[in-house]
Design an enzyme around this catalytic site. Structure first.
Site, PDB file in Angstrom:
ATOM      1  N   GLU A 214      -4.419  17.393 -19.505  1.00  0.00           N
ATOM      2  CA  GLU A 214      -4.538  16.517 -20.018  1.00  0.00           C
ATOM      3  C   GLU A 214      -6.154  16.584 -19.932  1.00  0.00           C
ATOM      4  OE1 GLU A 214      -3.458  16.368 -17.343  1.00  0.00           O
ATOM      5  OE2 GLU A 214      -4.201  14.935 -15.676  1.00  0.00           O
TER       6      GLU A 214
ATOM      7  N   HIS B  77      -3.454  20.788 -14.919  1.00  0.00           N
ATOM      8  CA  HIS B  77      -4.208  19.427 -15.762  1.00  0.00           C
ATOM      9  C   HIS B  77      -4.286  19.866 -17.025  1.00  0.00           C
ATOM     10  CE1 HIS B  77      -4.486  16.810 -12.094  1.00  0.00           C
ATOM     11  NE2 HIS B  77      -4.500  17.409 -11.485  1.00  0.00           N
TER      12      HIS B  77
ATOM     13  N   CYS C 247       0.032  17.531 -11.223  1.00  0.00           N
ATOM     14  CA  CYS C 247      -0.339  17.173  -9.968  1.00  0.00           C
ATOM     15  C   CYS C 247       0.685  16.613  -9.306  1.00  0.00           C
ATOM     16  CB  CYS C 247      -1.836  17.397 -10.567  1.00  0.00           C
ATOM     17  SG  CYS C 247      -2.551  17.461  -9.468  1.00  0.00           S
TER      18      CYS C 247
END
Lengths: 955, 239
Positions: free
Chosen positions: B214, B212, B96
Site C-alpha cells: 500500500e 507494504h 506487516c
C-alpha cells in the site's frame, strides 16, 4: 498475591548477541555471553490463573516460560532492571486487556523487568556495564534478588494545599525559599512574587507559587528573548513581508501556510535539550511527543505528515576519561537518541523527513536535540475558536503522574553534575500508543465540530494549557477529576505535572455526547475536568467529594473543597520582571589559519578521504534507516534515495492529499561549525541553505516559509550581542528574500558547568527548516545523475572561503571567513531558475553546501550508479575561488551543481552565471583534472570508506 | 458491485488509511472497522465482507510481542466470527503488523488449529527497525493474491523491527509467496531464512507479508508495484 513468571528465548537472541558484541568491542574481552531473561510480576491472580495466561506471556515457537528463573547463579553475575515504583509500565493496559481475553479478570497490576546475566565477567565489571548501558536511574531501579513486594501499584504520599508565607521575607529568605522548593526564581522574580502576595493580602498557595515559577521560567516565558525583544524583530519582519500564503504565524502551537484545494500546512520545531542530555532515551521521546502534539493542537487539530530529528552532539569517539564529570558519553547519548526516535516515531506512523546527526565538541556538555513536525489541516480550520463561558474542558490521553515535575524550570537552568540526580523527576518515558490514539480521533472530532479549541499539555502541564485557553473567559477546574497514574499526588503536582501524551479540549456543551462517543470509539481516555466561566479568574479546586454534574453547574461555579488556585487572570498576566541584559559586541574569532593549497594527486586523494569520512559528511543511513520513512504512503522523496538507497536527499517531499500530485516539501540547514566563526554570518547561511535546497528542486521561492530554532549559551553580554546579530540578520534577510519566519523556538540554556567548574558552552546554533509547496511532484528535479554525456556546471555564488568548513575541521581549524553569498544575487537567481526547470533543461541538481563540491559529486554518482569527468580549472580560475582546495571543499552555500542536456550548453553558458565542471559518464567513478594533474577515484572504494565511520560508532 | 473490504483497526495501527486508499484504487470498497467498538461490541460482523485486511502499525503498542494482543482478541473474543470468515472463504491479507497478527493466531501458516501458533515473526537479525525499499520475487504458490504473477519482481518498502520469519520444519515451501531477491543484508532486511518475505495458507486465501504494497501505489512513490498485488486479490473476489 504476586505471581512471578520468567521468560527466556529458546535459542538465538539477537538483542543479547548485539549487546554482547558491542561490549566486547568496547573492551570487555572477558565477556563470553549475555543471557537476557524477562520477569513478569502479576498481582492478584492465583498460580493456576498465571498458567492460563500462557498464550499472553509466551510464544512457544521461540520462548520458554517458568515459575523459576532459568539462570544458574553460578554461571555469572545477574542484575535485574525494572521501572521505579512511582512509574507505571507502559505495557500495563495491554497486559490487562490480554488477560481479560483469557478470562483472567482479576489481574490488578503487572510489572515487567529484565534480568541480565554476564558470563565470564566479575560482579564489578558487570555492574559497571549495567550502570553505563542498561539502566537509567531517572526512571528505573535495580531490583534486589530477595526483594519482595506487597503490591505493584505505584505509591505516593498526598498532602493538603500548603500556604506559602512571603510577606515581610528578607532577600536571603526569599532566595532560600526559591532554592528549597527548586523554583529556579532569582531575587527580582521572588520579589515580584512577594509583591503579588502583598497586593492580594494573603499567602499564596503552593500551586500558585509553582505556577508563577513555571510561567516565568525561561523555557515558558523566554525571558532572555523577551528582554532583548528578539521575537518581535522576527514577527515584525514577517508582518512586513505580508506573505499571501500565511494563515498564522508565531501565535498558535505551529505556524500555518496555505496549501492547495482547501488544505493548509503547519510547521513547528521544538528543542528538548536539557532532558535529552540527562536521560537521552526518555528525553528524545518527549521531544518527539511534544512537537507532534504541537501539530495536533494547531488550529482545530492538524494531522502530522512528517517529522525530523536533528541532533548536535559531542564526538562519540572520545575516550571515557575525556567525558566531563556529570555529563553522559556522547556515544551513549547518540545511541539512546536513535533508539528513542525509533521507539517514538515508528509507532506514531509519521514519516521521518530528516534524521540529522552533527558533531561539535561544544555539545559535549549539553546536546542539541531538535525535532520538527509538519502537518495538514483544512484551511478553514487553521485558526482556533475562542472558548465561550459554559464550554467544557476535557482532558484526554494518558493519566497524570509525577513525571516531569519542574521540567520547565530545570530546562531553563544550566546543567550541572547535580542536575542528573536532584531533578530526576523531570524526565519521563514516552507512551506513543496513547498519543497515536488521539492523533486518530482528533480529525474526527474536528469534522464533527466538537473542538472549539484544542491545545497540548507540555511544559508546566495543565496550569499552562488551561491558563492560556481560559484567559479570555475564566476557568473553574476540579483537580480531583484528573485521572492519576500515581497514587496520592499533591494538588499542586497535578496542576503542573508534565506527564506527556495529554491534550486539553474546549468543547461546546451540546457537543459533549458526540465528543465522548468518538473518544470512546478510538479508546482515548477522557475526563471532564472543569469548565470555562465568565469570571475572568483562574479557579482551581481539589474536591474529591464534589458530586454534582459539571455539565449542570452554573456558568461560574463557587470554590469548594480545597482552594488550590484562585487568581484573577490580570494577576497571572503580570509579567515576570525581565532582567536587564548588557549587550556587548562579540569579539571576532581569530583563527587566521589557511592551509597550503593542495597540489598533487596523493594530497587530493587524502583530503577527499578525510572529508568523506568526517562524521558530519559520511553515511548516516545506518541510523536513518531505523526510522519509518514511507508510512502514510505519500512519500515522494524520503531521507535517502537513489539506486543505492543511501544517497542523502537534500529535501523531503510528500504528496499529502491522497492521490493528488500536490507536493509538500521541506529542507533543513544546520552546520554547527559556522557559529564558531561568525554567528551572524551563520544565521544568514542557514536561511540560504534551507531555501536553495527547495528552490533547486523546483519549489518557487514565493512558496516558501521558514521555521527557526535557536540554541545559545546562558546569556552573557557577548552571547546577547551574538543573539542580537543573528536575529537581526534573520529578520533583515527574510524581508530581502520575501521568505517569512512563521514559527520557531529559542533556548538560552546551552551551558554546562560541573562540580569541577568545567564550563562548556554550545556554539551559537541556529537550525532553519524551510517548508514549501509545489503544484506537481512529477516535475521535481532530483539529485542523481541522469544521462551519459550531459554537461555539469556550478551556478550561483562561487567562493573560496573555507571558514567553518568540514575540510578545515579535518585539519583541526575553523578559519575566519564564512562564505557570504550576496542576497540580491541569490534572489535574482531564484527568480531566474524556474524557467530552466520548467523547460526541463536542468536534469539533475544538488546544492553545493556542507562538505563542498566533492561530497555532492560523490552523492550524485552514488544515487545514479554513474560517474563524472571533472575539469576543475575553470572553477579554480574564478576570481572568487582561486584555490584547488576551495574548488573541492568550500561550502558554497547558495550554489548548485546542475546537469544539463548538451543541446542547451550554449544557452546555459550565455544566460546563467555557470562555470563548467565536466560531463556525466557511465562508469561508476569520479575522474578529476586540475592544472596538469589528474586523479581517478573508484566509486566502490569511496563508498567503502564513506559508509564505515558512523556505522562503526553506532554498531 | 465492488468487493467490500474490511480494514481492521485497533489502537496503534497506523497504516489503515493508506491501505483503504490502496484498496479503493484497486477497485474495491474499503471500510475501516474498529476491532473493539465494532466487532467486539457486536455492532458489525467480521464476516460481512469479501476481503479482510489487517493493516500495519503497532497494534496495542506491540506490547509483549508484535501482534500478540490483537491476535488474542481475534482468537478468544471473536472466535466464532473468525470461524465464519473461514467457512465463507473470505480472503485475508495481513500486512506487516497484520502478518504478525495472523501468525500469532495460527491462521498462518495455518498448519494447526486457530489459537496454536507454529511460527514467529522474530526480531530482525540486525536487532533494529529496518525502513528500506526491497525487491521481491513472486514465487509459484497456491496464493490467490498473486495468481498469474509468479516469476515477476516487485520493488516495495519494508518498515519493521520483527520480520524474521521462523517456521516449524513441517512448513511446506510451496506456501512461500514472496522472497527477498538476495540473502545479503540489507537486501534481505531481517535475516529471514530462505529469504521469505510472505507466505500463504494451504487454501491460498490467506496472505501475510512483511513489505507494504500500500506504500507503492502512485507513480510518484518511487514505484507503484504494490497496486498489482491488491488488484489481484480484488479481481479474484469480483470474479
Amino acid at each position: 498475591m504476586i505471581c512471578r513468571r520468567y521468560l527466556r528465548r529458546i535459542d538465538d537472541d539477537p538483542e543479547a548477541q548485539m549487546l554482547c558484541q558491542r561490549l566486547q568491542e568496547e573492551g570487555y574481552h572477558q565477556l563470553q555471553n549475555i543471557i537476557i531473561e524477562r520477569v513478569y510480576r502479576l498481582e492478584n491472580i492465583s498460580e493456576d490463573q498465571a498458567e492460563d495466561l500462557f498464550p499472553l506471556l509466551c510464544n512457544p515457537v521461540a520462548e520458554q516460560i517458568s515459575k523459576n528463573s532459568f539462570l544458574n547463579m553460578k554461571d555469572g553475575p545477574v542484575f535485574e532492571v525494572g521501572y521505579q515504583r512511582a512509574v507505571t509500565d507502559p505495557e500495563l493496559p495491554s497486559i490487562i486487556r490480554g488477560a481479560e481475553s483469557l478470562n483472567v479478570d482479576s489481574l490488578a497490576w503487572a510489572r515487567i523487568s529484565h534480568r541480565y546475566q554476564f558470563i565470564g565477567l566479575t560482579e564489578q565489571k558487570a555492574r559497571e556495564i549495567v550502570i553505563h548501558y542498561l539502566y537509567n536511574p531517572q526512571v528505573q531501579v535495580l531490583i534486589q534478588p530477595e526483594e519482595t513486594w506487597d503490591s505493584l501499584r505505584p505509591r505516593g504520599e498526598t498532602g493538603p494545599v500548603e500556604h506559602i508565607h512571603l510577606h515581610g521575607l528578607k532577600n536571603e529568605a526569599l532566595i532560600q525559599l526559591s532554592e528549597n522548593r527548586r523554583l529556579f526564581l532569582n531575587l527580582p522574580q521572588m520579589k515580584a512574587l512577594q509583591k503579588i502576595a502583598d497586593e492580594l493580602n494573603r499567602d499564596l498557595t503552593d500551586a500558585e507559587v509553582e505556577m508563577f515559577a513555571q510561567t516565568w521560567s525561561d523555557h515558558c516565558f523566554h525571558t532572555t528573548w523577551k528582554s532583548l525583544n528578539l521575537l518581535k524583530m522576527l514577527q515584525q519582519a514577517t508582518t512586513r513581508i505580508n506573505h499571501p500564503l500565511i494563515l498564522s504565524m508565531f501565535e498558535d502551537n505551529a505556524g500555518v501556510m496555505d496549501f492547495y484545494e482547501g488544505w493548509a500546512l503547519t510547521i513547528k520545531g521544538e528543542t528538548h535539550n536539557s532532558p535529552s542530555a540527562v536521560s537521552p532515551y526518555g528525553g528524545i521521546m518527549t521531544k518527539h511527543g511534544g512537537v507532534i502534539r504541537d501539530t495536533l493542537g494547531c488550529g482545530q487539530g492538524a494531522w502530522p505528515i512528517g517529522g525530523s530529528t536533528v541532533m548536535g552532539l559531542g564526538d562519540p569517539r572520545i575516550p571515557w576519561e575525556k567525558v566531563p564529570e556529570g555529563a553522559l558519553h556522547p556515544k551513549t547519548i547518540l545511541l539512546d537518541a536513535i533508539r528513542g526516535t525509533a521507539d517514538y516515531c515508528n509507532p506514531m506512523g509519521i514519516p521521518m523527513m530528516f534524521p540529522v546527526y552533527r558533531f561539535h565538541p561544544g555539545y559535549t556538555g549539553k546536546c542539541f536535540a531538535l525535532g520538527h513536525s509538519i502537518g495538514l489541516v483544512p484551511s478553514k480550520r487553521a485558526a482556533k475558536g475562542r472558548p465561550r463561558p459554559g464550554d467544557m474542558m476535557i482532558l484526554i490521553g494518558g493519566n497524570t503522574g509525577r513525571d516531569g515535575l519542574h521540567g520547565a524550570t530545570v530546562s531553563s537552568s544550566s546543567m550541572t553534575s547535580d542536575t542528573a540526580t536532584v531533578d530526576a523527576a523531570h524526565v519521563q518515558i514516552g507512551h506513543p500508543i496513547q498519543e497515536r490514539k488521539f492523533m486518530e480521533a482528533i480529525p474526527k472530532l474536528r469534522e464533527q465540530n466538537c473542538l472549539r479549541a484544542i491545545t497540548d499539555l507540555g511544559a508546566a502541564g495543565l496550569s499552562s494549557a488551561a491558563g492560556e485557553m481560559g484567559a479570555e473567559t475564566g476557568i473553574w477546574i476540579n483537580l480531583a477529576n484528573v485521572p492519576l497514574k500515581t497514587e496520592g499526588m499533591h494538588p499542586w503536582e497535578i496542576w503542573i505535572s508534565e506527564s506527556q501524551e495529554r491534550m486539553l479540549l474546549c468543547v461546546p456543551p451540546e457537543k459533549i455526547p458526540v465528543c465522548l462517543n468518538i473518544l470512546n470509539r478510538f479508546e482515548v481516555p477522557a475526563a471532564i475536568i472543569g469548565k470555562f466561566t465568565e469570571s475572568y479568574r483562574c479557579q482551581v479546586v481539589f474536591d474529591p467529594d464534589f458530586k454534582k454534574d459539571i455539565l449542570k453547574l452554573p456558568v461560574s461555579p463557587e470554590m469548594t473543597g480545597e482552594h488550590v488556585v484562585d487568581l484573577d487572570f490580570q494577576d497571572l498576566r503580570k509579567g515576570c520582571p525581565l532582567p536587564e541584559i548588557d549587550i556587548r559586541e562579540p569579539e571576532k574569532t581569530t583563527d587566521e589559519f589557511l592551509p597550503e593549497d593542495l597540489e598533487r594527486a596523493d594530497q587530493v586523494r587524502l583530503a577527499i578521504r578525510n572529508v568523506l569520512t568526517h562524521l558530519n559528511c559520511c553515511d548516516q543511513s545506518s541510523a536513518g534507516a531505523q526510522f519509518d520513512s514511507t508510512v502514510q504512503g505519500n512519500t515522494v522523496l524520503g531521507p535517502y534515495g537513489g539506486i543505492d538507497g543511501r544517497m542523502p536527499n537534500d529535501l523531503w517531499v510528500s504528496a499529502p492529499i491522497r492521490g493528488r500530485p500536490f507536493g509538500a516539501a521541506a529542507s533543513v540547514a544546520f552546520h554547527p561549525f559556522y557559529g564558531d566563526v561568525d554567528a551572524s554570518g551563520m544565521a544568514g547561511l542557514m536561511m540560504v541553505d534551507a531555501i536553495s535546497k527547495l528552490v533547486g528542486a523546483g519549489v518557487s521561492c514565493r512558496d516558501i516559509v521558514l521555521c527557526d530554532n535557536f540554541y545559545t549559551p546562558q546569556v552573557t553580554p557577548e552571547v546577547a550581542g551574538r543573539l542580537m546579530q543573528m536575529v537581526k540578520t534573520c529578520a533583515g534577510l527574510s524581508v530581502q528574500f520575501g521568505t517569512p519566519f512563521i514559527s520557531g523556538k529559542d533556548s538560552s540554556s546551552g551551558t554546562f558547568i560541573n562540580r569541577e567548574n568545567q564550563r562548556i558552552d554550545v556554539p551559537p546554533t541556529l537550525c532553519v527548516m524551510a517548508m514549501g509547496r509545489l503544484p506537481d511532484v512529477g516535475r521535481l528535479i532530483t539529485k542523481p545523475f541522469k544521462k551519459n554525456g550531459n554537461h555539469l556546471y556550478v551556478i550561483g555564488p562561487i567562493t573560496g572561503r573555507l571558514g567553518g568548513s568540514v575540510y578545515l575541521d579535518t585539519l583541526g581549524h575553523r578559519g575566519t571567513h564564512l562564505p557570504d553569498p550576496p542576497a540580491d544575487g541569490l534572489v535574482a537567481l531564484w527568480q531566474k531558475i524556474p524557467e530552466y526547470q520548467n523547460r526541463r533543461i536542468i536534469r539533475s541538481i544538488a546544492p553545493v553546501g556542507g562538505g563542498g563540491l566533492m561530497v555532492r559529486l560523490f552523492e550524485m554518482a552514488l544515487g545514479s550508479g554513474m560517474g563524472c569527468r571533472i575539469n576543475l580549472n575553470p572553477l579554480i580560475a574564478q576570481p572568487a575561488a582561486q584555490r584547488l582546495d576551495a574548488a573541492l571543499f568550500a561550502e558554497m552555500i547558495g550554489a548548485w551543481i546542475i546537469e544539463v542536456d548538451p543541446n542547451f550548453k550554449d544557452e546555459i553558458e550565455t544566460t546563467l552565471p555557470a562555470v563548467s565542471l565536466g560531463t556525466v559518464v557511465t562508469d561508476h567513478h569520479l575522474s578529476l583534472q586540475w592544472r596538469k594533474e589528474q586523479l581517478m577515484l573508484n566509486m566502490s572504494d569511496l563508498i567503502k570508506i564513506w559508509e564505515m565511520p558512523f556505522r562503526e560508532v553506532i554498531r | 458491485m465492488k468487493p467490500k473490504v474490511f480494514i481492521l483497526y485497533a489502537p496503534g495501527n497506523n497504516c489503515h488509511h493508506e491501505t483503504a486508499k490502496a484498496f479503493e484504487m484497486a477497485g474495491a470498497q474499503p471500510q475501516i472497522v474498529h476491532l473493539t467498538d465494532d466487532l467486539i461490541a457486536r455492532k458489525k460482523s467480521m464476516s460481512d465482507c469479501d476481503i479482510l485486511a489487517i493493516p500495519g502499525g503497532f497494534a496495542f503498542g506491540d506490547h509483549l510481542a508484535a501482534g500478540r494482543i490483537f491476535a488474542l482478541d481475534l482468537v478468544f473474543r471473536l472466535k466464532e466470527a473468525l470461524m465464519e470468515v473461514r467457512e465463507k472463504k473470505i480472503l485475508i491479507i495481513g500486512i506487516c503488523n497484520g502478518f504478525q497478527v495472523l501468525v500469532n493466531t495460527g491462521l498462518l501458516p495455518g498448519t494447526k488449529d486457530i489459537g496454536q501458533p507454529t511460527a514467529i515473526l522474530d526480531r530482525n537479525a540486525s536487532a533494529v527497525f529496518e525502513s528500506r525499499w526491497v525487491t521481491l520475487t513472486i514465487e509459484k504458490s497456491p496464493c490467490i493474491w498473486t495468481r498469474g504473477l509468479a516469476g515477476q519482481t516487485v520493488h516495495i518498502p519494508v518498515a519493521h523491527g520483527e520480520g524474521r520469519l521462523r517456521l516449524s520444519p513441517e512448513f511446506s515451501d510451496e506456501l512461500t509467496v514472496f522472497r527477498y531477491d538476495h540473502s545479503a543484508y540489507p537486501r534481505n532486511p531481517n535475516g529471514s531464512p530462505a529469504n521469505r518475505a510472505g507466505i500463504c495458507d494451504p487454501s491460498g486465501r490467506i496472505l501475510g507479508l512483511m513489505p507494504h504494497p500500500e506504500r507503492a501505489i502512485y507513480p510518484w512513490n518511487n514505484t507503484d508495484d504494490g497496486l498489482n498485488i491488491l488488484k489481484q486479490g480484488v479481481h479474484a473476489v469480483a470474479g
